[in-house]
Design an enzyme around this catalytic site. Structure first.
Site, mmCIF file in Angstrom:
data_model
loop_
_atom_site.group_PDB
_atom_site.id
_atom_site.type_symbol
_atom_site.label_atom_id
_atom_site.label_comp_id
_atom_site.label_asym_id
_atom_site.label_seq_id
_atom_site.Cartn_x
_atom_site.Cartn_y
_atom_site.Cartn_z
ATOM 1 N N HIS A 1 -5.330 -9.867 -6.911
ATOM 2 C CA HIS A 1 -4.361 -8.771 -6.895
ATOM 3 C C HIS A 1 -4.532 -8.059 -8.239
ATOM 4 C CE1 HIS A 1 -0.206 -6.901 -6.786
ATOM 5 N NE2 HIS A 1 -0.804 -6.435 -5.719
ATOM 6 N N HIS B 1 -8.514 -4.159 -4.917
ATOM 7 C CA HIS B 1 -7.935 -4.753 -6.129
ATOM 8 C C HIS B 1 -8.946 -5.404 -7.058
ATOM 9 C CE1 HIS B 1 -3.584 -4.203 -5.957
ATOM 10 N NE2 HIS B 1 -3.623 -4.434 -4.663
ATOM 11 N N GLU C 1 -2.957 -11.305 0.092
ATOM 12 C CA GLU C 1 -3.326 -10.373 -0.970
ATOM 13 C C GLU C 1 -3.355 -11.071 -2.316
ATOM 14 O OE1 GLU C 1 -2.280 -5.814 -2.346
ATOM 15 O OE2 GLU C 1 -0.687 -7.049 -1.485
ATOM 16 N N HIS D 1 -7.237 -1.495 1.453
ATOM 17 C CA HIS D 1 -6.446 -0.324 1.050
ATOM 18 C C HIS D 1 -6.967 0.205 -0.284
ATOM 19 C CE1 HIS D 1 -4.489 -3.789 -0.753
ATOM 20 N NE2 HIS D 1 -3.564 -3.092 -1.377
ATOM 21 N N ASP E 1 -0.844 1.020 2.898
ATOM 22 C CA ASP E 1 -0.059 0.330 1.863
ATOM 23 C C ASP E 1 1.428 0.675 1.960
ATOM 24 O OD1 ASP E 1 0.315 -1.479 -0.177
ATOM 25 O OD2 ASP E 1 -0.391 -0.184 -1.771
#
Length: 395
Positions: free
Chosen positions: A153, A194, A126, A215, A323
């Site tokens: 991120h 993100h 991530e 997510h 998440d």
């Protein structure tokens, strides 16, 4: 005779088509809570007081495959060793629980795990900061089993803009596009959760393989920069990608977005940074929450996003990325990884068919990884590994 409920039907479906969840932060929670002492947080037993995730609740929730996030903070001075420690944590979990977890690198591995009744365990990194601007590190992460990379991120990286930082690159730089191309060649999924909408669009323009959102939810339903604009959702059918709805209340409930902004403003008005976790700041925050109770998301809130995303992108391009263990708050009915049947029951009540739900839970996510593998096989026949540097491409 007892009537069959929607929840009964949901649980029955999950026995055949279990959930592939796109994002779970258990490895980071284990790092933060017990510094990877897996005996101190033994997920073979329920860990309700400490975690959203353990094996009993994964089984109860009908999870058949999990992308474990090997996230590390973007402000670490050297993120690569920490990322390797996160990968090692996942490997230790798999080795510790071989009857329940199976390492998975391919779509075929996911199907084999389903046949065996084990939970396919994949990894996603991530944040592109984990690469330290090196395509060699990218290939190293792939060799260690990482099967998606979230390009950013919360903070920009040198070659890509984040959704929650000030624009700098205007999307992807030349090196950023080279990262995407090398991911295509490897068979690593390009994850656009993100990232800024400009980065999403540049990645879709560049990628020859399907992308994912591991997510993220719908921005038209909840105006938060972490969510996906409709014009991007509309491009998923042509790309073949999958958007995996997330459960985080401040990403799915507009009232929670507005409440969070007001709470942050309140902290700043009292002289604190909005991320300040000191006792003094928390006292101010708790007083605010007593005056203004936190809005609560529900299963229906998440289903609203899926209804919209299905209308815009189509049911072939949806998935789930809860998440869990990466958020302090969860919706009612989705308190932990045991809650997925509640979401499916809500969707059944809204008219989603069994075939729709099979795509949402299992088939779409398996297909997209298999498609990335197909693109990789073709590219490896014609393309050598890229040794481009950010200095050469971005000056």
């Amino acid at each position: 005779m007892t009537a069959v409920t929607s929840l009964d039907q949901a649980r029955e479906l999950l026995r055949e088509f279990p959930v592939v969840d796109g994002h779970n932060d258990l490895p980071w929670a284990l790092r933060e809570q017990v510094h990877y002492d897996l005996a101190a947080r033994d997920i073979a037993v329920r860990q309700d007081a400490h975690l959203h995730t353990d094996l009993p609740r994964l089984r109860e929730g009908g999870v058949g495959a999990q992308y474990w996030s090997v996230y590390v903070r973007s402000d670490l001075p050297d993120p690569v060793p920490a990322t390797l420690e996160q990968i090692d944590c996942v490997r230790q979990l798999i080795d510790r629980h071989p009857r329940d977890l199976r390492a998975a690198l391919t779509a075929a591995d996911m199907e084999a795990a389903r046949t065996e009744g084990r939970i396919a365990s994949l990894m996603g990194a991530e944040g592109g900061h984990s690469l330290a601007n090196s395509l060699g590190v990218l290939r190293g992460l792939y060799a260690l089993g990482v099967r998606y990379l979230t390009l950013t991120h919360n903070d920009n990286v040198d070659w890509a803009d984040s959704a929650t930082d000030e624009p700098r690159a205007g999307g992807l730089t030349a090196f950023g596009r080279e990262v995407v191309r090398e991911m295509n060649r490897l068979g690593m999924l390009v994850d656009l959760s993100h990232v800024a909408p400009t980065t999403m669009r540049d990645a879709l323009d560049t990628s020859t393989a399907p992308v994912i959102f591991s997510h993220s939810s719908a921005r038209a339903v909840c105006e938060h920069p972490r969510n996906i604009p409709d014009d991007v959702l509309e491009r998923l059918p042509a790309n073949g990608g999958v958007a995996m709805v997330t459960f985080v209340p401040k990403f799915v409930l507009q009232a929670a977005v507005d409440w969070t902004a007001a709470a942050d403003d309140n902290l700043r008005a009292h002289g604190f940074h909005h991320l300040d976790g000191t006792a003094e700041a928390m006292k101010v925050h708790q007083a605010f929450e007593e005056r203004h109770p936190r809005p609560v998301a529900t299963v229906a809130t998440v289903a609203d996003h899926l209804d919209h995303m299905r209308e815009v992108a189509g049911v072939d391009h949806l998935g789930i990325g809860g998440d869990y263990d990466g958020t302090a708050f969860t919706p009612e009915g989705l308190a932990d990884v045991s809650g997925y049947p509640n979401l499916l029951a809500e969707l059944l009540d809204r008219g989603w068919s069994r075939a729709d739900l099979a795509k949402l839970t299992w088939q779409n996510a398996v297909r997209v990884l298999g498609a990335a593998e197909d693109v990789s096989r073709a590219l490896r026949e014609t393309s050598a590994p890229s040794n481009a540097t950010i200095e050469a491409l971005d000056g």
